[in-house]
Design a protein around this motif. Structure first.
Motif, PDB file in Angstrom:
ATOM      1  N   GLU A 178       0.828  -1.209   0.000  1.00 18.73           N
ATOM      2  CA  GLU A 178       0.000   0.000   0.000  1.00 18.73           C
ATOM      3  C   GLU A 178       0.861   1.257   0.000  1.00 18.73           C
ATOM      4  OE1 GLU A 178      -2.615  -0.348   3.312  1.00 18.73           O
ATOM      5  OE2 GLU A 178      -3.827  -1.960   2.405  1.00 18.73           O
ATOM      6  N   TYR A 179       1.907   1.255   0.824  1.00 20.52           N
ATOM      7  CA  TYR A 179       2.789   2.424   0.893  1.00 20.52           C
ATOM      8  C   TYR A 179       3.506   2.640  -0.441  1.00 20.52           C
ATOM      9  CZ  TYR A 179       6.191   5.784   2.677  1.00 20.52           C
ATOM     10  OH  TYR A 179       6.929   6.918   2.880  1.00 20.52           O
ATOM     11  N   VAL A 180       4.078   1.581  -0.970  1.00 19.44           N
ATOM     12  CA  VAL A 180       4.822   1.680  -2.223  1.00 19.44           C
ATOM     13  C   VAL A 180       3.906   2.065  -3.379  1.00 19.44           C
ATOM     14  CG1 VAL A 180       6.079   0.331  -3.948  1.00 19.44           C
ATOM     15  CG2 VAL A 180       6.681   0.137  -1.536  1.00 19.44           C
ATOM     16  N   GLY A 181       2.743   1.442  -3.455  1.00 18.52           N
ATOM     17  CA  GLY A 181       1.809   1.742  -4.535  1.00 18.52           C
ATOM     18  C   GLY A 181       1.409   3.206  -4.555  1.00 18.52           C
ATOM     19  N   ASP A 182       1.133   3.771  -3.374  1.00 14.40           N
ATOM     20  CA  ASP A 182       0.757   5.189  -3.291  1.00 14.40           C
ATOM     21  C   ASP A 182       1.890   6.088  -3.779  1.00 14.40           C
ATOM     22  OD1 ASP A 182      -1.712   4.509  -2.310  1.00 14.40           O
ATOM     23  OD2 ASP A 182      -1.232   4.940  -0.210  1.00 14.40           O
ATOM     24  N   LYS A 183       3.139   5.776  -3.364  1.00 14.87           N
ATOM     25  CA  LYS A 183       4.279   6.604  -3.753  1.00 14.87           C
ATOM     26  C   LYS A 183       4.554   6.503  -5.251  1.00 14.87           C
ATOM     27  CE  LYS A 183       5.227   8.359   0.241  1.00 14.87           C
ATOM     28  NZ  LYS A 183       5.064   9.822   0.465  1.00 14.87           N
ATOM     29  N   LEU A 184       4.460   5.304  -5.799  1.00 15.58           N
ATOM     30  CA  LEU A 184       4.690   5.137  -7.233  1.00 15.58           C
ATOM     31  C   LEU A 184       3.637   5.883  -8.046  1.00 15.58           C
ATOM     32  CD1 LEU A 184       5.649   1.350  -7.414  1.00 15.58           C
ATOM     33  CD2 LEU A 184       7.167   3.291  -7.865  1.00 15.58           C
ATOM     34  N   LEU A 185       2.402   5.862  -7.588  1.00 16.88           N
ATOM     35  CA  LEU A 185       1.335   6.576  -8.295  1.00 16.88           C
ATOM     36  C   LEU A 185       1.563   8.080  -8.225  1.00 16.88           C
ATOM     37  CD1 LEU A 185      -1.219   6.219  -9.915  1.00 16.88           C
ATOM     38  CD2 LEU A 185      -2.537   6.273  -7.786  1.00 16.88           C
ATOM     39  N   GLU A 186       2.022   8.573  -7.076  1.00 23.80           N
ATOM     40  CA  GLU A 186       2.354   9.995  -6.957  1.00 23.80           C
ATOM     41  C   GLU A 186       3.439  10.371  -7.964  1.00 23.80           C
ATOM     42  OE1 GLU A 186       3.479  10.974  -2.993  1.00 23.80           O
ATOM     43  OE2 GLU A 186       1.578  10.331  -2.102  1.00 23.80           O
ATOM     44  N   GLN A 187       4.471   9.538  -8.056  1.00 20.52           N
ATOM     45  CA  GLN A 187       5.562   9.809  -8.990  1.00 20.52           C
ATOM     46  C   GLN A 187       5.062   9.793 -10.430  1.00 20.52           C
ATOM     47  OE1 GLN A 187       8.657   6.937  -8.116  1.00 20.52           O
ATOM     48  NE2 GLN A 187       8.716   7.491  -5.952  1.00 20.52           N
ATOM     49  N   ALA A 188       4.155   8.868 -10.742  1.00 22.12           N
ATOM     50  CA  ALA A 188       3.610   8.780 -12.100  1.00 22.12           C
ATOM     51  C   ALA A 188       2.811  10.034 -12.433  1.00 22.12           C
ATOM     52  CB  ALA A 188       2.725   7.541 -12.223  1.00 22.12           C
ATOM     53  N   MET A 189       2.066  10.547 -11.477  1.00 25.55           N
ATOM     54  CA  MET A 189       1.266  11.754 -11.715  1.00 25.55           C
ATOM     55  C   MET A 189       2.162  12.968 -11.935  1.00 25.55           C
ATOM     56  SD  MET A 189      -1.822  11.136  -8.954  1.00 25.55           S
ATOM     57  CE  MET A 189      -2.688  12.641  -9.424  1.00 25.55           C
ATOM     58  N   VAL A 190       3.254  13.041 -11.187  1.00 26.99           N
ATOM     59  CA  VAL A 190       4.194  14.152 -11.374  1.00 26.99           C
ATOM     60  C   VAL A 190       4.802  14.101 -12.773  1.00 26.99           C
ATOM     61  CG1 VAL A 190       6.406  15.109 -10.627  1.00 26.99           C
ATOM     62  CG2 VAL A 190       4.701  14.431  -8.926  1.00 26.99           C
ATOM     63  N   ARG A 191       5.199  12.905 -13.213  1.00 25.64           N
ATOM     64  CA  ARG A 191       5.773  12.776 -14.557  1.00 25.64           C
ATOM     65  C   ARG A 191       4.758  13.166 -15.625  1.00 25.64           C
ATOM     66  NH1 ARG A 191       7.811   8.000 -12.362  1.00 25.64           N
ATOM     67  NH2 ARG A 191       6.250   6.764 -13.479  1.00 25.64           N
ATOM     68  N   ALA A 192       3.505  12.737 -15.460  1.00 23.27           N
ATOM     69  CA  ALA A 192       2.467  13.042 -16.449  1.00 23.27           C
ATOM     70  C   ALA A 192       2.220  14.539 -16.533  1.00 23.27           C
ATOM     71  CB  ALA A 192       1.177  12.311 -16.091  1.00 23.27           C
ATOM     72  N   GLN A 193       2.230  15.205 -15.387  1.00 21.31           N
ATOM     73  CA  GLN A 193       1.967  16.648 -15.366  1.00 21.31           C
ATOM     74  C   GLN A 193       3.114  17.442 -15.986  1.00 21.31           C
ATOM     75  OE1 GLN A 193       1.184  17.385 -11.224  1.00 21.31           O
ATOM     76  NE2 GLN A 193      -0.818  16.353 -11.270  1.00 21.31           N
ATOM     77  N   SER A 194       4.309  16.865 -16.001  1.00 25.54           N
ATOM     78  CA  SER A 194       5.468  17.570 -16.560  1.00 25.54           C
ATOM     79  C   SER A 194       5.552  17.441 -18.069  1.00 25.54           C
ATOM     80  CB  SER A 194       6.754  17.035 -15.929  1.00 25.54           C
ATOM     81  OG  SER A 194       6.999  15.693 -16.335  1.00 25.54           O
ATOM     82  N   GLN A 195       4.712  16.609 -18.657  1.00 22.76           N
ATOM     83  CA  GLN A 195       4.734  16.385 -20.098  1.00 22.76           C
ATOM     84  C   GLN A 195       3.670  17.238 -20.778  1.00 22.76           C
ATOM     85  OE1 GLN A 195       4.357  12.169 -20.745  1.00 22.76           O
ATOM     86  NE2 GLN A 195       6.022  11.670 -19.356  1.00 22.76           N
ATOM     87  N   GLU A 196       3.932  17.546 -22.041  1.00 21.67           N
ATOM     88  CA  GLU A 196       2.994  18.363 -22.805  1.00 21.67           C
ATOM     89  C   GLU A 196       1.871  17.477 -23.343  1.00 21.67           C
ATOM     90  OE1 GLU A 196       5.077  20.505 -25.781  1.00 21.67           O
ATOM     91  OE2 GLU A 196       6.256  21.692 -24.361  1.00 21.67           O
ATOM     92  N   MET A 197       0.845  17.306 -22.519  1.00 21.11           N
ATOM     93  CA  MET A 197      -0.308  16.498 -22.893  1.00 21.11           C
ATOM     94  C   MET A 197      -1.575  17.208 -22.450  1.00 21.11           C
ATOM     95  SD  MET A 197       0.827  12.556 -22.035  1.00 21.11           S
ATOM     96  CE  MET A 197       1.064  12.890 -20.290  1.00 21.11           C
ATOM     97  N   THR A 198      -2.653  16.863 -23.079  1.00 21.60           N
ATOM     98  CA  THR A 198      -3.945  17.393 -22.646  1.00 21.60           C
ATOM     99  C   THR A 198      -4.332  16.716 -21.340  1.00 21.60           C
ATOM    100  OG1 THR A 198      -5.232  15.689 -23.791  1.00 21.60           O
ATOM    101  CG2 THR A 198      -4.614  17.657 -25.059  1.00 21.60           C
ATOM    102  N   PRO A 199      -5.238  17.302 -20.554  1.00 22.71           N
ATOM    103  CA  PRO A 199      -5.688  16.660 -19.318  1.00 22.71           C
ATOM    104  C   PRO A 199      -6.223  15.249 -19.555  1.00 22.71           C
ATOM    105  CG  PRO A 199      -6.402  18.943 -19.359  1.00 22.71           C
ATOM    106  CD  PRO A 199      -5.808  18.655 -20.703  1.00 22.71           C
ATOM    107  N   GLU A 200      -6.896  15.053 -20.689  1.00 20.60           N
ATOM    108  CA  GLU A 200      -7.430  13.724 -20.992  1.00 20.60           C
ATOM    109  C   GLU A 200      -6.301  12.725 -21.235  1.00 20.60           C
ATOM    110  OE1 GLU A 200      -8.360  16.514 -22.470  1.00 20.60           O
ATOM    111  OE2 GLU A 200     -10.375  16.757 -21.584  1.00 20.60           O
TER     112      GLU A 200
END
Length: 281
Positions: A178-200
């Protein structure tokens, strides 16, 4: 992009130098290998145990068909059992490369097959020693296959520490998962937000990654086999850094990912034999 650390970078430079200067010389094995390899052993097939007993030695081996570069931390030789495990891992990787070369038959690869592997000492205390292995093996295709491993040695007990022995309850792995999964998902969201993509597009990427994360960090000991201790100033384990190779919890482009799980999260589930190694025990 994979990050193999300074040891791997130095190894790559050494391999490049060897390639530049090898000319028509025959392929070379580890320094002093001629004196240590049995007369009937084929090149590149020195027994791992014999190599470790003689002391770990860096390897630069170049031919027109393949290149092998392996580096070891000299301090690992102080622990024969650990040294033997490192030698066996390296020899297995080398054997796999040579097998792929043999399968070419008389064909010549468009680019030499390659094994690049660096072992680095990341923890060295009287109670805990840890070595990180990072590298890759290339046998054709768009890119090499990553090699990622961790070795945790307990000098007092003279044995390797495995996650199965460290945490032997399903509740423990559920907490870690549970701890690792939450942290990995946070990291994935940060990477996604740093890329030039639409919200969708960002949502689609995170949704796909969340499935990989859920599978790769499910509450099973095997998913957390690669780990290294993070030590505090007093020489006790303050956290466990779990290491996930490319493809386990994300695509190849995300590289090797890590999550540090604090001792406070893990300690309630640590087996009695190892609790004294942790801060707060």
């Amino acid at each position: 992009m994979n990050r193999f650390g300074q040891g791997a970078c130095a190894l790559a430079v050494a391999v490049a130098i060897a390639l530049a200067g090898c000319g028509k010389d025959e392929a070379r094995g580890p320094a002093g290998a001629d004196a240590q390899t049995p007369a009937d052993a084929a090149p590149g097939e020195q027994a791992p145990a014999a190599a470790a007993d003689a002391g770990l030695q860096d390897v630069i081996d170049t031919t027109p068909r393949y290149v092998v570069g392996i580096s070891y931390p000299p301090a690992a030789n102080a622990h024969p059992g650990l040294a033997r495990a490192l030698a066996e891992y390296a020899e297995h990787a080398r054997a796999e490369l040579l097998k792929a070369v043999d399968e070419l038959g008389n064909d010549k690869p468009t680019a030499p097959y390659e094994l690049s592997l660096a072992f680095d000492m990341v923890v060295d205390t009287p109670q805990v020693v840890a070595v990180a292995a990072e590298g890759s093996t290339y046998t054709g295709g768009a890119h090499g296959q990553p090699l990622v491993a961790r070795f945790v040695w307990l000098p007092v007990q003279q044995r390797m520490l495995t996650v199965q022995a460290l945490v032997d309850s399903s509740k423990g792995w559920q907490a870690v998962s549970e701890y690792v999964g939450d942290k990995l998902l946070e990291q994935a969201m940060v990477r996604a937000q740093s890329q030039e993509m639409t919200p969708e597009e960002q949502q689609d990427q995170v949704r796909n990654l969340s499935r990989m994360i859920a599978e790769g960090s499910a509450p099973e000991a095997a998913n957390f086999a690669q780990f290294q201790p993070v030590m505090d100033a007093a020489g006790r384990i303050a956290a466990l850094r779990f290491v996930f190779p490319p493809y386990q919890v994300g695509p190849y482009s995300d590289g090797t990912q890590t999550v540090d799980v604090p001792a406070a999260v893990v300690l309630p589930y640590v087996a009695d034999d190892y609790r004294e190694l942790f801060a707060g025990a």
